[in-house]
Scaffold this active site. Structure first.
Site, short mmCIF file in Angstrom:
data_model
loop_
_atom_site.label_atom_id
_atom_site.label_comp_id
_atom_site.label_asym_id
_atom_site.label_seq_id
_atom_site.Cartn_x
_atom_site.Cartn_y
_atom_site.Cartn_z
CB CYS A 94 -34.74 92.24 -14.35
SG CYS A 94 -35.07 92.60 -16.07
NE ARG B 282 -32.33 87.82 -11.18
CZ ARG B 282 -32.96 86.64 -11.27
NH1 ARG B 282 -32.38 85.56 -10.78
NH2 ARG B 282 -34.13 86.51 -11.86
CD1 TRP C 23 -31.34 90.58 -20.31
CD2 TRP C 23 -29.31 91.11 -19.58
NE1 TRP C 23 -30.45 90.14 -21.24
CE2 TRP C 23 -29.19 90.45 -20.83
CE3 TRP C 23 -28.16 91.53 -18.95
CZ2 TRP C 23 -27.96 90.20 -21.45
CZ3 TRP C 23 -26.94 91.29 -19.56
CH2 TRP C 23 -26.85 90.63 -20.78
CG ASN D 76 -37.02 88.96 -14.01
OD1 ASN D 76 -36.68 89.24 -15.16
ND2 ASN D 76 -36.67 87.82 -13.43
N GLY D 77 -39.48 89.62 -16.26
CA GLY D 77 -40.27 88.69 -17.08
C GLY D 77 -40.67 89.35 -18.39
CD GLU E 243 -20.88 75.71 -30.61
OE1 GLU E 243 -20.19 76.33 -31.44
OE2 GLU E 243 -20.94 76.03 -29.42
CE LYS F 164 -19.02 76.18 -26.38
NZ LYS F 164 -19.09 76.91 -27.60
CD GLU G 38 -15.11 77.94 -26.48
OE1 GLU G 38 -14.71 79.10 -26.31
OE2 GLU G 38 -16.20 77.69 -27.00
CG HIS H 56 -13.13 63.52 -50.09
ND1 HIS H 56 -12.95 63.10 -51.40
CD2 HIS H 56 -14.47 63.42 -49.87
CE1 HIS H 56 -14.11 62.80 -51.95
NE2 HIS H 56 -15.05 63.00 -51.05
CE LYS I 163 -20.05 84.94 -23.20
NZ LYS I 163 -20.26 83.57 -23.72
C1 AGP Z 1 -17.81 80.42 -28.26
O1 AGP Z 1 -17.89 79.49 -27.22
C2 AGP Z 1 -16.66 81.37 -28.09
N1 AGP Z 1 -16.71 82.02 -26.85
C3 AGP Z 1 -16.50 82.31 -29.27
O2 AGP Z 1 -16.31 81.53 -30.43
C4 AGP Z 1 -17.69 83.26 -29.53
O3 AGP Z 1 -18.79 82.54 -30.02
C5 AGP Z 1 -17.26 84.28 -30.60
O4 AGP Z 1 -16.20 85.04 -30.08
C6 AGP Z 1 -18.39 85.19 -31.06
O5 AGP Z 1 -18.85 85.96 -29.97
P1 AGP Z 1 -20.22 86.82 -30.18
O6 AGP Z 1 -21.31 85.84 -30.38
O7 AGP Z 1 -20.35 87.62 -28.93
O8 AGP Z 1 -20.02 87.67 -31.39
#
Ligand code: AGP
Length: 609
Positions: free
Chosen positions: A2, A27, A74, A100-101, A482, A486, A489, A505, A604
């Protein structure tokens, strides 16, 4: 996370506090509020949503005063609402606070205050502090705060004012940043530098345990035992944009470096390793329901899907629950067998991903008990699910998810251990051992991040390659997925995560010295197997980037590009093995000049199918 702002001096305090809160909106902003002392009375205004909602709802002339504190929230305890918004007061409305905390022992403190007849108006942990300060108040606010903090366990950045002492703000700091801004005939308080830069560049950064009494012309700092502290005034040169990233070049790097704290915030008040106790208060599944669960389904997308794949190992190893993990967009269209003995867990940082939301609704319609693991309180998923387990990572600004991934792993690890405890099929000694593993993670990540220049050197060597292969086995196979996600993307280089055992395989046909192969080869039950995969790749002229355990003395024979991570139990290892992969993708993207925080074509939160 926060934001707090305070002012005392000659100007209209509420103007300055509102301006500061707007500069701290990054924040968190699910609700906000301000308090002033005017004509010997406290005036408090609060609203949900962004600061502009608050600003539009108040009469700044009516609230004209020389002292004010404010807060942008938050939420961690209690949904976003006017009642839960800060500031919070005691019952007599003579003391008001912003915080905040996380107060770990708020439940115990709240019940003993209730036994003394105190009535609570909010669901927050913060309100407990306001009542405790009132309880200890004997015409000395500074003393009352000192006495209160002796009872508090947890993290706090605190701002307190009292209608009977209108010429001072008392503030305190423990594991949450708090800064005193020094002006001429006026002083300021804020969680972060951006809120102060328009008024002063002279600042005191309070340290853990500091309690400060701030008047218009003086700042006195002591600890709870009243030992005076001498803190230096620093002159800040940064500009605002830099500061929101706390000096980091991108939010992604800032969020990678926040992970020790966000993981600690996520488990704070939920695990007690010495007692062998994991207790997720908000997941009130009955013992008989838990014993009756036939299996667990986990649904998610992207990075959250990968944390779900990791957590399968937790539910099966700790809670002995058969667990399936599915991509939400597949789950929702494949007629899964669902009934009221199946626990469905939806994982989502945003809590708004359309496919995951749809999968959750499908599960609910079939009578399943549903649990959402989210980072945003009040998100759609947190309202749809029967239960919610919140990560406490603060706003994740970068599109590429990093701290949310490790926050999800920490949360699911704790949940599985709590379920194991409630099923009574897990020894106290094992509980202590595995909880200690999680407890030690923040320090291990902190130490690793201190020597991350080695990752940058490797990124420089391979940044211009056209394709990467990421290999992992067992609980680190999802981390290979993962790591590949990363890289692709944010750097737009094609990268593929693969189960190392699958090499023969098909993927082994890809191996050339022009395609780096990142292998997670930490010490584990499958170590020998993964090393044989490393040898397979090298025998065909491939180039290895090895993620190895610090204590692995043979790793150096496997090649020149080795990144060591601290030793840990293999079941918690993904929370550590992912860190170098996050950094590798970040540095490659920066070297290639990519827009790290806003990669092309991505959002996002994917709120559409
Ligand atoms: C991850 O780096 C991506 N931004 C994307 O795969 C993300 O994880 C996915 O869209 C799921 O988002 P969420 O966790 O908000 O559901």
């Amino acid at each position: 996370m926060c934001g707090i702002v305070g002012y005392i001096g000659e100007k209209n305090a509420v103007d300055i506090v509102l301006d500061g809160l707007k500069k701290l909106e990054y924040r968190g902003y699910d609700s906000s509020g301000v308090a002033v002392i005017k004509d010997g009375r406290l005036q408090i205004r609060r609203s949900i949503g962004k600061i502009k909602n608050l600003e539009e709802s108040i009469d700044k002339n009516y609230l004209k005063a020389n002292i004010s504190i404010g807060h942008t929230r938050w939420a961690t305890h209690g949904k976003p609402s006017k009642e839960n918004a800060h500031p919070h007061t005691d019952s007599t409305k003579s003391i008001v606070i912003v915080h905040n905390g996380i107060i770990e022992n708020y439940a115990e403190l709240k019940s003993s205050l209730k036994e003394e007849g105190v009535e609570f108006k909010s669901e927050t942990d913060t309100e407990v502090i306001a009542h405790l300060i009132k309880k200890h108040y004997k015409n000395n606010l500074f003393f009352a705060v000192q006495e209160t903090l002796k009872e508090i366990i947890g993290s706090y950045a605190l701002g307190v004012i009292c209608k009977d002492e209108p010429n001072k703000i008392v503030c305190a700091r423990q594991d949450a940043s708090l800064i005193v801004g020094i002006g001429k005939g006026e002083n300021f308080l804020a969680s972060d530098i951006p809120a102060l830069l328009s008024y002063t560049r002279d600042m005191i950064f309070l340290e853990n345990g500091d309690i400060a009494e701030v008047t218009a012309n003086r700042v006195r700092i002591a600890d709870i035992e009243n030992n005076i502290k001498d803190r230096k005034v620093k002159n800040i040169k940064w500009d605002c944009v830099q500061i929101k990233k706390e000096g980091f070049k991108h939010f992604m790097l800032k969020e990678i470096y926040e992970q020790p704290r966000t993981i600690e915030d996520t488990f704070r008040g939920r695990i007690y390793p010495d007692e062998g106790r994991a207790y997720i208060e908000e997941v009130k599944l009955s013992k008989e329901y838990i014993k009756n669960i036939s299996n667990v389904y986990i649904v998610a997308c992207g990075t959250s899907y990968h944390s779900g794949l990791v957590s399968k190992f937790f539910f099966e190893n700790f809670a002995k629950m058969h667990t399936e993990v599915d991509i939400a967009s597949e789950f929702r269209y494949r007629e899964p067998i669902l009934n009221d003995r199946i626990l469905v867990i939806a994982i989502s940082q945003s809590g708004e991903t359309a496919d995951t939301l749809a999968a959750l609704s499908l599960a609910k319609s079939k009578g399943c008990i549903t649990l959402a693991v989210c980072n945003i309180i009040g998100s759609s998923m947190s309202r749809e699910a029967d239960y919610v387990l919140y990560t406490r990572c603060g706003p994740e600004i970068c599109v590429a998810s990093t701290k949310a991934f490790t926050g999800q792993i920490a949360a699911l690890y704790m949940l599985a251990l709590d379920l194991a405890r409630r099923k009574e099929n897990f020894s106290k000694e094992d509980l202590k051992r595995y909880l200690k593993e999680l407890w030690e993670v923040p320090a291990k990540i902190e130490n690793f991040l201190k020597q991350s220049e080695n990752v940058y050197k490797i990124a420089k060597k391979f940044a211009h390659k056209r394709g990467f292969l990421y290999l992992g086995r067992n609980i680190n196979y999802p981390v290979a997925l993962e790591g590949a996600l990363k890289l692709k993307e944010i750097s737009y280089i094609h990268a593929e995560g693969y189960a190392a055992g699958e090499m023969k395989h098909g993927p082994i046909a890809l191996i050339t010295d022009n395609m780096p192969v990142v292998v997670i080869a930490i010490k584990s039950r499958v170590y020998k197997k993964i090393i044989s995969n490393v040898e397979e790749v090298k025998a065909r002229g491939g180039t290895i980037i090895l993620i190895a355990s610090e204590s692995d003395k043979t790793a150096s024979d496997k090649g020149d590009n080795i990144i060591y991570i601290p030793d840990c139990d293999e079941l918690i290892s993904p929370i550590l093995s992912v860190i170098p992969l996050q950094l590798l993708s970040y540095y490659v993207a920066v070297i290639l000049g990519c827009d790290v925080d806003h990669p092309r074509n991505l959002a996002k939160s994917v709120t559409v199918e």
